[in-house]
Scaffold this motif. Structure first.
Motif, PDB file in Angstrom:
ATOM      1  N   LEU A 190       5.015  -2.267   2.129  1.00  0.00           N
ATOM      2  CA  LEU A 190       3.591  -2.016   1.917  1.00  0.00           C
ATOM      3  C   LEU A 190       2.736  -2.950   2.776  1.00  0.00           C
ATOM      4  O   LEU A 190       1.738  -2.527   3.370  1.00  0.00           O
ATOM      5  CB  LEU A 190       3.252  -2.198   0.436  1.00  0.00           C
ATOM      6  N   SER A 191       3.146  -4.208   2.879  1.00  0.00           N
ATOM      7  CA  SER A 191       2.354  -5.171   3.660  1.00  0.00           C
ATOM      8  C   SER A 191       2.494  -4.950   5.165  1.00  0.00           C
ATOM      9  O   SER A 191       1.573  -5.224   5.922  1.00  0.00           O
ATOM     10  CB  SER A 191       2.761  -6.602   3.308  1.00  0.00           C
ATOM     11  N   MET A 192       3.643  -4.414   5.600  1.00  0.00           N
ATOM     12  CA  MET A 192       3.864  -4.250   7.034  1.00  0.00           C
ATOM     13  C   MET A 192       3.439  -2.888   7.561  1.00  0.00           C
ATOM     14  O   MET A 192       2.963  -2.765   8.689  1.00  0.00           O
ATOM     15  CB  MET A 192       5.340  -4.488   7.371  1.00  0.00           C
ATOM     16  N   SER A 193       3.637  -1.831   6.749  1.00  0.00           N
ATOM     17  CA  SER A 193       3.340  -0.479   7.248  1.00  0.00           C
ATOM     18  C   SER A 193       2.288   0.256   6.429  1.00  0.00           C
ATOM     19  O   SER A 193       1.866   1.348   6.794  1.00  0.00           O
ATOM     20  CB  SER A 193       4.626   0.356   7.274  1.00  0.00           C
ATOM     21  N   GLY A 194       1.900  -0.330   5.289  1.00  0.00           N
ATOM     22  CA  GLY A 194       0.885   0.321   4.462  1.00  0.00           C
ATOM     23  C   GLY A 194       1.414   1.468   3.630  1.00  0.00           C
ATOM     24  O   GLY A 194       0.649   2.209   3.019  1.00  0.00           O
ATOM     25  N   ARG A 195       2.738   1.640   3.600  1.00  0.00           N
ATOM     26  CA  ARG A 195       3.319   2.719   2.795  1.00  0.00           C
ATOM     27  C   ARG A 195       4.674   2.287   2.259  1.00  0.00           C
ATOM     28  O   ARG A 195       5.299   1.371   2.788  1.00  0.00           O
ATOM     29  CB  ARG A 195       3.453   4.008   3.607  1.00  0.00           C
ATOM     30  N   ILE A 196       5.096   2.974   1.193  1.00  0.00           N
ATOM     31  CA  ILE A 196       6.396   2.673   0.593  1.00  0.00           C
ATOM     32  C   ILE A 196       7.357   3.843   0.756  1.00  0.00           C
ATOM     33  O   ILE A 196       8.529   3.663   1.054  1.00  0.00           O
ATOM     34  CB  ILE A 196       6.238   2.331  -0.914  1.00  0.00           C
TER      35      ILE A 196
END
Length: 199
Positions: free
Chosen positions: A52-58
């Motif tokens: 989430l912190s690196m790509s904004g998605r899970i």
């Protein structure tokens, strides 16, 4: 390339500590399956936060899920089999064999995956140099893990006490399973590597 090789070596160091830690957790919670579940839950939360912190998605998109072959999602199942098996193996065959035998399986299966280009891996034919390298690696594992353990009375005594009283066939069964889960681990890594590339 050197950075990724270094990361792989560090991951190997961390992996060697995973089995005794999870085995101790299994003793505390009195179940190898609960211990494995806790390990996976903690890992899932950590990876979800990192993703989430690196790509904004899970999660991947629905269209991605629908267009990929079913085998690409097997990494999680194989990982849970590998992790739970390590928790089960540690008190059955001792620390030394729990480390060595799965690594042996990983080397063999990793070589097969490369030879045939399975799971999206680049096909790398077997050569004499690679074959000699594999033999050297196996000997190196023996020297690095077995020899120091033979000199370490505490580890040696733990392993001998672990297998004492067990029928030789039972011990052999656990040893074979340890190699098999090495196959499982190598397959999981190849599948997850391909999935990671696609994502």
């Amino acid at each position: 390339m050197l950075v990724f090789m270094t990361i792989s070596v560090i991951a190997g160091f961390l992996l060697a500590n995973q089995s005794p830690i999870n085995s101790n957790l299994s003793t505390v919670v009195k179940s190898p399956f609960i211990a494995a579940a806790i390990s996976f839950i903690v890992g899932t939360i950590f990876l979800a936060i990192t993703s989430l912190s690196m790509s904004g998605r899970i999660f991947p998109s629905l269209s991605f899920i629908q267009t990929q072959p079913a085998w690409i999602w097997l990494g999680g199942i194989l990982g849970s089999i590998y992790l739970t098996s390590n928790v089960l193996l540690f008190p059955q065959i001792g620390a030394i064999q729990t480390v060595i035998l799965p690594v042996l399986g990983q080397i063999v299966m990793g070589t097969i995956i490369d030879m045939f280009g399975w799971f999206g891996a680049k096909q790398l034919p077997m050569t004499w140099i690679k074959f000699i390298g594999i033999i050297i690696m196996v000997v190196g594992i023996f020297i690095a893990v077995v020899v120091p353990s033979i000199k370490n009375r505490d580890v040696r005594q733990f392993d001998s006490e672990t297998v004492s009283g067990q029928h030789p066939t039972v011990v052999l069964g656990w040893q074979i399973w340890a190699v098999v889960i090495g196959f499982v681990a190598a397959t999981q890594q190849a599948i997850n590597g391909h999935l990671g590339t696609l994502l």
